[in-house]
Motif scaffolding. Structure first.
Motif, PDB file in Angstrom:
ATOM      1  N   HIS A  30     -30.923 -23.843   7.776  1.00 62.49           N
ATOM      2  CA  HIS A  30     -31.396 -23.166   6.544  1.00 62.49           C
ATOM      3  C   HIS A  30     -30.622 -23.606   5.298  1.00 62.49           C
ATOM      4  N   ARG A  34     -28.947 -28.266   0.313  1.00 59.69           N
ATOM      5  CA  ARG A  34     -28.092 -27.642  -0.711  1.00 59.69           C
ATOM      6  C   ARG A  34     -26.628 -28.057  -0.618  1.00 59.69           C
ATOM      7  N   PRO A 170     -20.525 -24.222  -4.155  1.00 52.98           N
ATOM      8  CA  PRO A 170     -20.505 -22.785  -4.447  1.00 52.98           C
ATOM      9  C   PRO A 170     -21.798 -22.067  -4.040  1.00 52.98           C
ATOM     10  N   ILE A 171     -22.062 -22.066  -2.752  1.00 52.59           N
ATOM     11  CA  ILE A 171     -23.172 -21.283  -2.191  1.00 52.59           C
ATOM     12  C   ILE A 171     -22.629 -20.515  -0.996  1.00 52.59           C
ATOM     13  N   LEU A 173     -23.756 -19.438   2.581  1.00 53.29           N
ATOM     14  CA  LEU A 173     -24.795 -19.622   3.603  1.00 53.29           C
ATOM     15  C   LEU A 173     -24.868 -18.456   4.579  1.00 53.29           C
TER      16      LEU A 173
ATOM     17  N   ILE B 184     -23.888 -11.095   2.638  1.00 59.30           N
ATOM     18  CA  ILE B 184     -23.894 -11.553   1.246  1.00 59.30           C
ATOM     19  C   ILE B 184     -24.409 -12.985   1.125  1.00 59.30           C
ATOM     20  N   GLU B 185     -25.147 -13.425   2.135  1.00 56.10           N
ATOM     21  CA  GLU B 185     -25.796 -14.742   2.064  1.00 56.10           C
ATOM     22  C   GLU B 185     -26.639 -14.852   0.788  1.00 56.10           C
ATOM     23  N   GLY B 186     -26.480 -15.948   0.075  1.00 58.83           N
ATOM     24  CA  GLY B 186     -27.367 -16.255  -1.048  1.00 58.83           C
ATOM     25  C   GLY B 186     -27.046 -15.563  -2.357  1.00 58.83           C
ATOM     26  N   GLU B 188     -25.044 -16.246  -4.539  1.00 60.13           N
ATOM     27  CA  GLU B 188     -24.680 -17.149  -5.639  1.00 60.13           C
ATOM     28  C   GLU B 188     -25.794 -17.275  -6.671  1.00 60.13           C
ATOM     29  N   ILE B 193     -20.814 -19.609 -11.194  1.00 62.04           N
ATOM     30  CA  ILE B 193     -19.561 -19.733 -10.449  1.00 62.04           C
ATOM     31  C   ILE B 193     -18.746 -20.888 -11.019  1.00 62.04           C
ATOM     32  N   PHE B 207     -16.914 -15.502 -10.439  1.00 60.48           N
ATOM     33  CA  PHE B 207     -18.348 -15.204 -10.369  1.00 60.48           C
ATOM     34  C   PHE B 207     -18.688 -14.343 -11.583  1.00 60.48           C
TER      35      PHE B 207
END
Lengths: 211, 211
Positions: A30, A34, A170-171, A173, B184-186, B188, B193, B207
């Motif tokens: 997924h 990115r 800075p993501i 997952l 807390i996936e996603g 961003e 950031i 953030f």
């Protein structure tokens, strides 16, 4: 001195080198692409255009003085590749390695010679023994530890990595295969660690083994 | 507009805000003071000497326009504090908050008024309700979400954090309480950031909620 080097290994801020749900279509699950968008903006990737800044010089260092690569079975093929006798890796007839490549896997195959100097060899052995084999093949040059996360962590845990270049994207997952783990607690004592942010938004983190 | 802000929250490179084995003697478990060495070098900490560079300005921002703090029970006390009726927090008679402080816990107590303007209140409620209560007490100022990792993650998951300042320390703790999690996936996508390395070796990651 033949070093063991990790290059361009991209992880999310929460430490995943690969997302959840890897398949033939989604090599990074997924995460999609990115984790590697930063690389697509470089001159090394685009050839005729692209940035020549810090991201680019890190990418260009990837192949310098490399004589062999070691990679995990999860990088060489999607889950289930072992049931496909025609599978020859994810990179087409002329893979971008141009050296011997040692795939760590319990599923043994005869070596596969590709165009452009890449030959895939299949090993079912320890990190230390794989590195010894790859060093011989590298003929005095360095060995790249190509990932994925599980393989890099195993080499770190065994104390075998001399240089590691991570790219922190800075993501978040949330799920996937994490680079970090309990078995590499405290390894920072053996390295000088530098952190360099790029205008692209990623942060390059290098581990250089102390002399 | 009263913001919810996280400041100086230090995590290891592998994402732990606290080490393993927290106790009265080891507030951060096996991490010891390794997550906070960067702070001890600042003028804000040392008062009469210390660096006035990037680490210091981040520390100085911590109290600016803050009218209340919310913290978790694991920050307020070591495991077992609920069995000690005389426990008044880990900071002595004059704690460094100087505002109302709301401790999220299932163990209820009467409010405790300390010297210097700090009063500890005890709440057993959701992050959203706690923030509403703290905002009233903050009287137009912002609310600091003081940690630990579990509390910050819960506020992030609920979409309540407006500003978050993390300090990534180049150590691998391997075990402990991780800030990151699947819930807390996603996130961003809601933030800008930025990553800023300090000469001290840590990297400040901020953030900022998108407008």
């Amino acid at each position: 001195m033949s070093l063991a080097r990790v290059h361009n290994f991209a992880i999310s801020l929460d430490g995943f080198g690969t997302g959840f749900g890897q398949s033939k279509e989604l090599h990074f699950g997924h995460a999609g692409d990115r984790l590697h968008q930063w690389m697509f903006g470089t001159q090394s990737w685009q050839r005729t255009s692209g940035s020549r800044g810090v991201d680019n010089v890190f990418v260009r260092d990837t192949d310098v003085k490399i004589g062999a690569e070691i990679m995990g079975a999860g990088k060489w093929g999607h889950p289930g590749w072992e049931d496909d006798p025609d599978w020859k890796g994810a990179w087409g007839p002329n893979p971008p390695f141009h050296t011997p490549v040692f795939v760590l896997t319990r599923h043994q195959r005869e070596p596969i010679e590709m165009e452009g100097g890449t030959t895939f060899h299949f090993l079912d052995t320890t990190p230390a023994e794989a590195l010894e084999t790859a060093r011989k093949a590298a003929d005095g040059k360095d060995v790249r530890i190509g990932g994925g996360a599980t393989v890099i962590r195993a080499f770190l845990a065994a104390g075998l990595i001399d240089h590691m270049h991570l790219v922190v994207v800075p993501i978040l997952l949330g799920r996937g295969v994490r680079l970090w783990g309990e078995d590499i607690e405290g390894i920072e004592k053996d390295y000088v660690i530098e952190s360099t942010p790029s205008p692209s938004g990623v942060t390059h983190v290098t581990f250089t083994r102390k002399a």
